[in-house]
Design a protein around this motif. Structure first.
Motif, PDB file in Angstrom:
ATOM      1  N   ARG A 289      52.499 -25.221 -82.221  1.00  0.00           N
ATOM      2  CA  ARG A 289      52.174 -25.861 -80.939  1.00  0.00           C
ATOM      3  C   ARG A 289      53.273 -25.661 -79.895  1.00  0.00           C
ATOM      4  O   ARG A 289      53.018 -25.810 -78.691  1.00  0.00           O
ATOM      5  CB  ARG A 289      51.935 -27.359 -81.132  1.00  0.00           C
ATOM      6  CG  ARG A 289      50.620 -27.696 -81.816  1.00  0.00           C
ATOM      7  CD  ARG A 289      50.456 -29.202 -81.930  1.00  0.00           C
ATOM      8  NE  ARG A 289      49.240 -29.556 -82.641  1.00  0.00           N
ATOM      9  CZ  ARG A 289      48.132 -30.015 -82.053  1.00  0.00           C
ATOM     10  NH1 ARG A 289      48.098 -30.168 -80.747  1.00  0.00           N
ATOM     11  NH2 ARG A 289      47.068 -30.333 -82.778  1.00  0.00           N
TER      12      ARG A 289
ATOM     13  N   ASP B 245      55.014 -22.838 -79.559  1.00  0.00           N
ATOM     14  CA  ASP B 245      55.209 -21.402 -79.366  1.00  0.00           C
ATOM     15  C   ASP B 245      54.256 -20.855 -78.299  1.00  0.00           C
ATOM     16  O   ASP B 245      53.034 -20.969 -78.435  1.00  0.00           O
ATOM     17  CB  ASP B 245      54.941 -20.696 -80.703  1.00  0.00           C
ATOM     18  CG  ASP B 245      55.388 -19.249 -80.713  1.00  0.00           C
ATOM     19  OD1 ASP B 245      55.437 -18.634 -79.631  1.00  0.00           O
ATOM     20  OD2 ASP B 245      55.677 -18.735 -81.814  1.00  0.00           O
ATOM     21  N   PRO B 246      54.791 -20.253 -77.228  1.00  0.00           N
ATOM     22  CA  PRO B 246      53.923 -19.675 -76.175  1.00  0.00           C
ATOM     23  C   PRO B 246      52.912 -18.673 -76.712  1.00  0.00           C
ATOM     24  O   PRO B 246      51.831 -18.518 -76.139  1.00  0.00           O
ATOM     25  CB  PRO B 246      54.931 -18.994 -75.238  1.00  0.00           C
ATOM     26  CG  PRO B 246      56.204 -19.715 -75.445  1.00  0.00           C
ATOM     27  CD  PRO B 246      56.220 -20.114 -76.896  1.00  0.00           C
ATOM     28  N   PHE B 247      53.248 -17.994 -77.809  1.00  0.00           N
ATOM     29  CA  PHE B 247      52.302 -17.055 -78.421  1.00  0.00           C
ATOM     30  C   PHE B 247      50.994 -17.754 -78.767  1.00  0.00           C
ATOM     31  O   PHE B 247      49.898 -17.277 -78.440  1.00  0.00           O
ATOM     32  CB  PHE B 247      52.928 -16.434 -79.667  1.00  0.00           C
ATOM     33  CG  PHE B 247      51.987 -15.549 -80.452  1.00  0.00           C
ATOM     34  CD1 PHE B 247      51.856 -14.213 -80.133  1.00  0.00           C
ATOM     35  CD2 PHE B 247      51.230 -16.062 -81.501  1.00  0.00           C
ATOM     36  CE1 PHE B 247      50.983 -13.397 -80.851  1.00  0.00           C
ATOM     37  CE2 PHE B 247      50.365 -15.261 -82.222  1.00  0.00           C
ATOM     38  CZ  PHE B 247      50.246 -13.925 -81.886  1.00  0.00           C
TER      39      PHE B 247
ATOM     40  N   ILE C 142      50.045 -20.828 -77.753  1.00  0.00           N
ATOM     41  CA  ILE C 142      49.494 -21.473 -76.561  1.00  0.00           C
ATOM     42  C   ILE C 142      48.613 -20.492 -75.793  1.00  0.00           C
ATOM     43  O   ILE C 142      47.485 -20.811 -75.396  1.00  0.00           O
ATOM     44  CB  ILE C 142      50.630 -22.006 -75.666  1.00  0.00           C
ATOM     45  CG1 ILE C 142      51.383 -23.133 -76.382  1.00  0.00           C
ATOM     46  CG2 ILE C 142      50.083 -22.503 -74.329  1.00  0.00           C
ATOM     47  CD1 ILE C 142      52.660 -23.568 -75.689  1.00  0.00           C
ATOM     48  N   ASN C 143      49.095 -19.255 -75.618  1.00  0.00           N
ATOM     49  CA  ASN C 143      48.317 -18.227 -74.918  1.00  0.00           C
ATOM     50  C   ASN C 143      47.152 -17.720 -75.762  1.00  0.00           C
ATOM     51  O   ASN C 143      46.072 -17.419 -75.233  1.00  0.00           O
ATOM     52  CB  ASN C 143      49.218 -17.069 -74.520  1.00  0.00           C
ATOM     53  CG  ASN C 143      50.221 -17.451 -73.447  1.00  0.00           C
ATOM     54  OD1 ASN C 143      49.908 -18.242 -72.557  1.00  0.00           O
ATOM     55  ND2 ASN C 143      51.423 -16.909 -73.524  1.00  0.00           N
TER      56      ASN C 143
ATOM     57  N   LYS D 269      44.141 -20.013 -75.448  1.00  0.00           N
ATOM     58  CA  LYS D 269      43.390 -19.766 -74.215  1.00  0.00           C
ATOM     59  C   LYS D 269      42.506 -18.535 -74.356  1.00  0.00           C
ATOM     60  O   LYS D 269      41.350 -18.531 -73.912  1.00  0.00           O
ATOM     61  CB  LYS D 269      44.358 -19.589 -73.040  1.00  0.00           C
ATOM     62  CG  LYS D 269      45.174 -20.827 -72.706  1.00  0.00           C
ATOM     63  CD  LYS D 269      46.192 -20.524 -71.617  1.00  0.00           C
ATOM     64  CE  LYS D 269      47.073 -21.737 -71.331  1.00  0.00           C
ATOM     65  NZ  LYS D 269      48.134 -21.424 -70.329  1.00  0.00           N
TER      66      LYS D 269
ATOM     67  N   LYS E 227      53.124 -11.828 -75.259  1.00  0.00           N
ATOM     68  CA  LYS E 227      54.579 -11.817 -75.276  1.00  0.00           C
ATOM     69  C   LYS E 227      55.104 -12.854 -76.262  1.00  0.00           C
ATOM     70  O   LYS E 227      54.694 -14.015 -76.235  1.00  0.00           O
ATOM     71  CB  LYS E 227      55.126 -12.095 -73.871  1.00  0.00           C
ATOM     72  CG  LYS E 227      56.634 -11.961 -73.764  1.00  0.00           C
ATOM     73  CD  LYS E 227      57.099 -12.169 -72.322  1.00  0.00           C
ATOM     74  CE  LYS E 227      58.606 -12.020 -72.212  1.00  0.00           C
ATOM     75  NZ  LYS E 227      59.071 -12.241 -70.812  1.00  0.00           N
ATOM     76  N   LYS E 228      55.992 -12.413 -77.122  1.00  0.00           N
ATOM     77  CA  LYS E 228      56.592 -13.321 -78.100  1.00  0.00           C
ATOM     78  C   LYS E 228      57.908 -13.865 -77.552  1.00  0.00           C
ATOM     79  O   LYS E 228      58.713 -13.135 -76.987  1.00  0.00           O
ATOM     80  CB  LYS E 228      56.822 -12.592 -79.420  1.00  0.00           C
ATOM     81  CG  LYS E 228      55.533 -12.115 -80.085  1.00  0.00           C
ATOM     82  CD  LYS E 228      55.799 -11.387 -81.395  1.00  0.00           C
ATOM     83  CE  LYS E 228      54.523 -10.881 -82.019  1.00  0.00           C
ATOM     84  NZ  LYS E 228      54.750 -10.158 -83.287  1.00  0.00           N
ATOM     85  N   SER E 229      58.093 -15.148 -77.720  1.00  0.00           N
ATOM     86  CA  SER E 229      59.305 -15.792 -77.223  1.00  0.00           C
ATOM     87  C   SER E 229      60.527 -15.314 -78.001  1.00  0.00           C
ATOM     88  O   SER E 229      60.462 -15.087 -79.216  1.00  0.00           O
ATOM     89  CB  SER E 229      59.181 -17.312 -77.354  1.00  0.00           C
ATOM     90  OG  SER E 229      60.387 -17.947 -76.997  1.00  0.00           O
TER      91      SER E 229
ATOM     92  N   LEU F  55      62.231 -24.253 -79.620  1.00  0.00           N
ATOM     93  CA  LEU F  55      61.375 -24.684 -78.516  1.00  0.00           C
ATOM     94  C   LEU F  55      60.917 -26.126 -78.712  1.00  0.00           C
ATOM     95  O   LEU F  55      60.740 -26.871 -77.742  1.00  0.00           O
ATOM     96  CB  LEU F  55      60.165 -23.762 -78.409  1.00  0.00           C
ATOM     97  CG  LEU F  55      60.475 -22.325 -77.965  1.00  0.00           C
ATOM     98  CD1 LEU F  55      59.262 -21.423 -78.193  1.00  0.00           C
ATOM     99  CD2 LEU F  55      60.892 -22.289 -76.504  1.00  0.00           C
TER     100      LEU F  55
ATOM    101  N   ASN G  41      61.424 -29.178 -76.137  1.00  0.00           N
ATOM    102  CA  ASN G  41      60.356 -30.082 -75.718  1.00  0.00           C
ATOM    103  C   ASN G  41      60.764 -31.537 -75.869  1.00  0.00           C
ATOM    104  O   ASN G  41      60.523 -32.370 -74.975  1.00  0.00           O
ATOM    105  CB  ASN G  41      59.099 -29.790 -76.540  1.00  0.00           C
ATOM    106  CG  ASN G  41      57.936 -30.728 -76.238  1.00  0.00           C
ATOM    107  OD1 ASN G  41      57.325 -31.297 -77.144  1.00  0.00           O
ATOM    108  ND2 ASN G  41      57.608 -30.904 -74.975  1.00  0.00           N
TER     109      ASN G  41
END
Length: 341
Positions: free
Chosen positions: A139, A141-143, A145-146, A149, A276-278, A285, A289
């Motif tokens: 939850r 990780d931008p990977f 999250i994207n 979507k 894109k991987k952080s 992360l 948060n």
């Protein structure tokens, strides 16, 4: 701005030792995440194993070392604490932290060893205005999250989901259930059986099963004996495309319905899909948060309720496997206890 004063209770794998691997330059632990965050000070460690205390006290330049959490809070004025001990100790440690005025708790998964204890943890934190973050890392990780979507908007109506996993329904399953809820919503029922492919932990068996979400999407769990090789994969079959996600390294295989003519059924062709991987690890992360939520009241990305729902899903699967019956969710809050290493 004054740095946030932090401690770690439990200096085992996720607390400290995952960062010991010589080739691993990515921060994978609570201690490492606090140590390298510019807004936090790692000021104390606590563990019953004094050899671990000495080892990681030296590594992180921490001189305040305790083998008793009561002594930790008695002697150190803390803002935030990570609890990285076994699930059956979580409630008591949360009680001690709350009694000593802690502002934030980063709690390892599973949230606790029973639904009733989990609910008590949530209520204690709410009553004492403590920020409670559960470490279901995807939850953060931008990977993912994207990817969520993308799944919701691009692959068409979801027909079915497969999860292939190993390592125990509690140890690995709590992460799986949380990710499934994050992507696909609430669960309505489960049906499970003991897998013929065993877990290395007899107290935390591998289960095969079927999950039905409230939106009627089916998901199938298939367990492997990962003593032969590690494997953790999610397969999502939509009407427009198919996604296979390696949940260990976040690699994706994406197959889109081809526009090329075919003799009978439409075919799938591999397409490039890059998220894109952080450069920062998910646990780092997570600490960011939590720190931000302390400073400016931002939203926590994995709440106590999320932890409770994940544990509820796992307990439902275990109860189904033991009873041979389908289990409907929500469960009644009980003292039924799980085991996790």
């Amino acid at each position: 701005m004054k740095k946030i004063q932090c401690a770690v209770i439990g200096c085992g794998r996720i607390g400290c030792s995952f960062d010991d691997a010589a080739k691993n330059r990515t921060i994978m632990t609570h201690a490492g995440s606090y140590f390298y965050n510019s807004k936090t000070n790692l000021v104390a460690l606590c563990d019953v194993d004094k050899s671990k205390l000495n080892k990681y006290g030296k590594k992180y330049s921490v001189s305040k070392l305790f083998d008793d959490p009561n002594e930790l809070f008695k002697n150190i004025d803390l803002d935030c604490v990570s609890i990285c001990t076994h699930a059956n100790s979580h409630l008591e440690l949360v009680k001690i932290a709350a009694k000593n005025g802690i502002k934030a708790i980063f709690l390892e998964k599973p949230i606790s060893n029973s639904l009733s204890n989990s609910l008590q943890i949530i209520e204690i934190c709410k009553k004492n205005k403590i920020k409670l973050l559960i470490d279901h890392q995807r939850r953060f990780d931008p990977f993912f999250i994207n990817l969520k979507k993308f799944v919701n908007n691009e692959i068409g109506k979801i027909q079915t989901i497969n999860i292939i996993y190993g390592g125990g329904i509690v140890n690995t399953g709590t992460h799986i259930i949380d990710l499934l809820r994050y992507f696909f919503g609430e669960i309505s029922s489960v049906n499970a059986s003991l897998s013929q492919n065993p877990s290395s932990n007899s107290l935390d068996p591998n289960l095969d099963g079927k999950i039905i979400f409230k939106n009627k999407i089916p998901c199938f769990l298939q367990a492997l004996d990962i003593s032969h090789y590690g494997f953790l994969e999610m397969q999502i079959f939509g009407t427009k495309s198919v996604l296979k996600i390696n949940l260990t390294n976040n690699d994706i295989e994406y197959r889109l319905v081809s526009k090329k003519p075919s003799l009978a059924y439409k075919t799938l062709e591999i397409k490039n899909l890059n998220f894109k991987k952080s450069k920062k690890s998910a646990i780092f992360l997570g600490v960011e948060n939590l720190v931000t939520s302390i400073s400016n009241k931002s939203t926590l990305l994995c709440t106590g309720q999320d932890g409770l729902k994940s544990l509820e899903g796992v307990i439902s699967l275990i109860k189904s496997a033991k009873s041979g019956q389908s289990i409907t969710i929500p469960l009644k809050i009980t003292d039924y206890q799980i085991s996790s290493k």
